[in-house]
Design a protein around this motif. Sequence first.
Motif, PDB file in Angstrom:
ATOM      1  N   MET A   1       0.837  -1.195   0.000  1.00 47.33           N
ATOM      2  CA  MET A   1       0.000   0.000   0.000  1.00 47.33           C
ATOM      3  C   MET A   1       0.872   1.245   0.000  1.00 47.33           C
ATOM      4  N   LYS A   2       0.362   2.326  -0.624  1.00 45.83           N
ATOM      5  CA  LYS A   2       1.161   3.539  -0.741  1.00 45.83           C
ATOM      6  C   LYS A   2       1.478   4.140   0.620  1.00 45.83           C
ATOM      7  N   ILE A   3       0.499   4.169   1.540  1.00 46.49           N
ATOM      8  CA  ILE A   3       0.724   4.811   2.830  1.00 46.49           C
ATOM      9  C   ILE A   3       1.820   4.067   3.604  1.00 46.49           C
ATOM     10  N   ASP A   4       1.848   2.719   3.487  1.00 54.63           N
ATOM     11  CA  ASP A   4       2.905   1.952   4.150  1.00 54.63           C
ATOM     12  C   ASP A   4       4.269   2.302   3.570  1.00 54.63           C
ATOM     13  N   ARG A   5       4.315   2.449   2.245  1.00 52.68           N
ATOM     14  CA  ARG A   5       5.586   2.777   1.603  1.00 52.68           C
ATOM     15  C   ARG A   5       6.054   4.169   1.998  1.00 52.68           C
ATOM     16  N   LEU A   6       5.130   5.119   2.084  1.00 52.02           N
ATOM     17  CA  LEU A   6       5.491   6.487   2.477  1.00 52.02           C
ATOM     18  C   LEU A   6       6.078   6.517   3.889  1.00 52.02           C
ATOM     19  N   VAL A   7       5.411   5.802   4.813  1.00 52.53           N
ATOM     20  CA  VAL A   7       5.907   5.753   6.189  1.00 52.53           C
ATOM     21  C   VAL A   7       7.282   5.107   6.228  1.00 52.53           C
ATOM     22  N   SER A   8       7.441   4.028   5.463  1.00 51.76           N
ATOM     23  CA  SER A   8       8.724   3.330   5.438  1.00 51.76           C
ATOM     24  C   SER A   8       9.832   4.207   4.874  1.00 51.76           C
ATOM     25  N   ILE A   9       9.520   4.979   3.820  1.00 52.81           N
ATOM     26  CA  ILE A   9      10.519   5.885   3.248  1.00 52.81           C
ATOM     27  C   ILE A   9      10.951   6.918   4.282  1.00 52.81           C
ATOM     28  N   ILE A  10       9.982   7.447   5.032  1.00 50.84           N
ATOM     29  CA  ILE A  10      10.304   8.417   6.083  1.00 50.84           C
ATOM     30  C   ILE A  10      11.254   7.802   7.098  1.00 50.84           C
ATOM     31  N   MET A  11      10.972   6.565   7.505  1.00 53.22           N
ATOM     32  CA  MET A  11      11.804   5.905   8.500  1.00 53.22           C
ATOM     33  C   MET A  11      13.213   5.630   7.970  1.00 53.22           C
ATOM     34  N   VAL A  12      13.293   5.254   6.703  1.00 56.27           N
ATOM     35  CA  VAL A  12      14.602   5.028   6.095  1.00 56.27           C
ATOM     36  C   VAL A  12      15.399   6.321   6.055  1.00 56.27           C
ATOM     37  N   LEU A  13      14.727   7.413   5.710  1.00 58.69           N
ATOM     38  CA  LEU A  13      15.401   8.717   5.639  1.00 58.69           C
ATOM     39  C   LEU A  13      15.831   9.189   7.027  1.00 58.69           C
ATOM     40  N   LEU A  14      15.056   8.840   8.043  1.00 61.77           N
ATOM     41  CA  LEU A  14      15.445   9.204   9.401  1.00 61.77           C
ATOM     42  C   LEU A  14      16.672   8.409   9.850  1.00 61.77           C
ATOM     43  N   GLU A  15      16.754   7.167   9.355  1.00 54.76           N
ATOM     44  CA  GLU A  15      17.863   6.305   9.754  1.00 54.76           C
ATOM     45  C   GLU A  15      19.157   6.695   9.040  1.00 54.76           C
ATOM     46  N   LYS A  16      19.045   7.005   7.761  1.00 50.40           N
ATOM     47  CA  LYS A  16      20.238   7.287   6.960  1.00 50.40           C
ATOM     48  C   LYS A  16      20.423   8.792   6.782  1.00 50.40           C
ATOM     49  N   GLU A  17      21.669   9.215   6.684  1.00 47.22           N
ATOM     50  CA  GLU A  17      21.926  10.638   6.462  1.00 47.22           C
ATOM     51  C   GLU A  17      21.477  11.050   5.068  1.00 47.22           C
ATOM     52  N   ARG A  18      21.719  10.178   4.087  1.00 38.24           N
ATOM     53  CA  ARG A  18      21.338  10.481   2.711  1.00 38.24           C
ATOM     54  C   ARG A  18      21.227   9.169   1.939  1.00 38.24           C
ATOM     55  N   ILE A  19      20.236   9.092   1.048  1.00 41.94           N
ATOM     56  CA  ILE A  19      20.050   7.889   0.233  1.00 41.94           C
ATOM     57  C   ILE A  19      19.553   8.295  -1.142  1.00 41.94           C
ATOM     58  N   GLY A  20      20.058   7.620  -2.171  1.00 39.97           N
ATOM     59  CA  GLY A  20      19.706   7.957  -3.538  1.00 39.97           C
ATOM     60  C   GLY A  20      18.355   7.406  -3.954  1.00 39.97           C
ATOM     61  N   ALA A  21      17.800   8.020  -5.025  1.00 37.36           N
ATOM     62  CA  ALA A  21      16.496   7.595  -5.535  1.00 37.36           C
ATOM     63  C   ALA A  21      16.548   6.163  -6.051  1.00 37.36           C
ATOM     64  N   GLN A  22      17.676   5.795  -6.692  1.00 38.90           N
ATOM     65  CA  GLN A  22      17.793   4.449  -7.233  1.00 38.90           C
ATOM     66  C   GLN A  22      17.775   3.407  -6.113  1.00 38.90           C
ATOM     67  N   ALA A  23      18.451   3.703  -5.015  1.00 36.45           N
ATOM     68  CA  ALA A  23      18.475   2.777  -3.879  1.00 36.45           C
ATOM     69  C   ALA A  23      17.074   2.603  -3.289  1.00 36.45           C
ATOM     70  N   LEU A  24      16.323   3.700  -3.182  1.00 37.27           N
ATOM     71  CA  LEU A  24      14.944   3.614  -2.683  1.00 37.27           C
ATOM     72  C   LEU A  24      14.067   2.825  -3.644  1.00 37.27           C
ATOM     73  N   SER A  25      14.281   3.037  -4.941  1.00 35.93           N
ATOM     74  CA  SER A  25      13.514   2.324  -5.961  1.00 35.93           C
ATOM     75  C   SER A  25      13.723   0.823  -5.844  1.00 35.93           C
ATOM     76  N   GLU A  26      14.969   0.402  -5.666  1.00 35.11           N
ATOM     77  CA  GLU A  26      15.270  -1.021  -5.543  1.00 35.11           C
ATOM     78  C   GLU A  26      14.772  -1.584  -4.218  1.00 35.11           C
ATOM     79  N   MET A  27      14.852  -0.794  -3.150  1.00 33.69           N
ATOM     80  CA  MET A  27      14.430  -1.244  -1.832  1.00 33.69           C
ATOM     81  C   MET A  27      12.934  -1.542  -1.792  1.00 33.69           C
ATOM     82  N   PHE A  28      12.137  -0.671  -2.443  1.00 33.01           N
ATOM     83  CA  PHE A  28      10.679  -0.817  -2.378  1.00 33.01           C
ATOM     84  C   PHE A  28      10.085  -1.404  -3.652  1.00 33.01           C
ATOM     85  N   GLU A  29      10.967  -1.760  -4.609  1.00 34.03           N
ATOM     86  CA  GLU A  29      10.550  -2.416  -5.848  1.00 34.03           C
ATOM     87  C   GLU A  29       9.491  -1.618  -6.598  1.00 34.03           C
TER      88      GLU A  29
END
Length: 312
Positions: A1-29
């Motif tokens: 679901m989109k809302i789950d992915r949005l929350v997960s992206i926020i959490m990933v961004l909070l964990e990491k200082e910086r992450i690329g769009a390609q890495a996020l694309s592969e992480m969430f398929e």
Amino acid sequence: MKIDRLVSIIMVLLEKERIGAQALSEMFEVSLRTIYRDIETINLSGIPIRSTPGWGGGFEILSEYKVDRTVFSSSDLATILMGLGSISTMLTGEEIVNTLAKVKSIIPTEQAKEIELKSSQISIDLSPWRGNANIHTYLGLIKTALQKQRLLSFNYSDRYNNISTRTIEPYQLVLKDNHWYIHGYCLEKQDFRLFKLSRISNLEMLTDRFIQKDFNKQLSEFSDTMTQKQKNIKLRIHKSIMDRVLEYCSYDHFSQDSNEHYIVEFPFIDDEFGYNIVFGFGDKCECLAPENIRAGIKQRVQNMSDIYANEF
């Protein structure tokens, strides 16, 4: 679901200082276009995300944006990570990865090393050294059926190798004594039943959904039944297998018989599984009493000897 992915992206961004769009694309398929839309949605929601172009660039949440991370103590976070880590060895899935990311995101930077050390002090690996290769696949399928309230169909072999086809409403996955079980309502028996995964074959999730019944069956009911069937038998064992016998009973069940041997009051259930446990101790173990169990062991030994007495 989109809302789950949005929350997960926020959490990933909070964990990491910086992450690329390609890495996020592969992480969430999902596609890069979807990631860029998600980042824009998060920005519009009031969470400031900065995009840095070029080599080493990517997305990051502005450092001025603060999140309260004091809800859990370092011990709380270490315990949560330890539990999630043990589950992830058997139950894989995006939601577990996302949950781990969310928990890690609330770890204060200055406590990260301390919490990582605490969470690794106890390692719980539920995956078997060897065994039925289907079980790991079945766990994932059953977990999906539990979440979606979908019927499960499978062939089931009982302790006497009688095979039947069952359709159940799944209610609970159970790990007991290193064995996985599924607790469900059997449509054939019209009652709740506990099925051992190692005896299941041709597992299939059906398209039919079911309405959940009141489920108050506890594993303790199953354990109580097993306890009622259990009785102590007297074994004489060699000291070399003491550590293996201790997997089934404690030191207070042992008494010294000689420098090399112990007498053990061993918990036993009079079925093939119980006999197989005793046979697993090999010639380092002798059943002394009661006589009917000793006779049962002798008969099974004789049956085995008869098999090997015949030449090809």
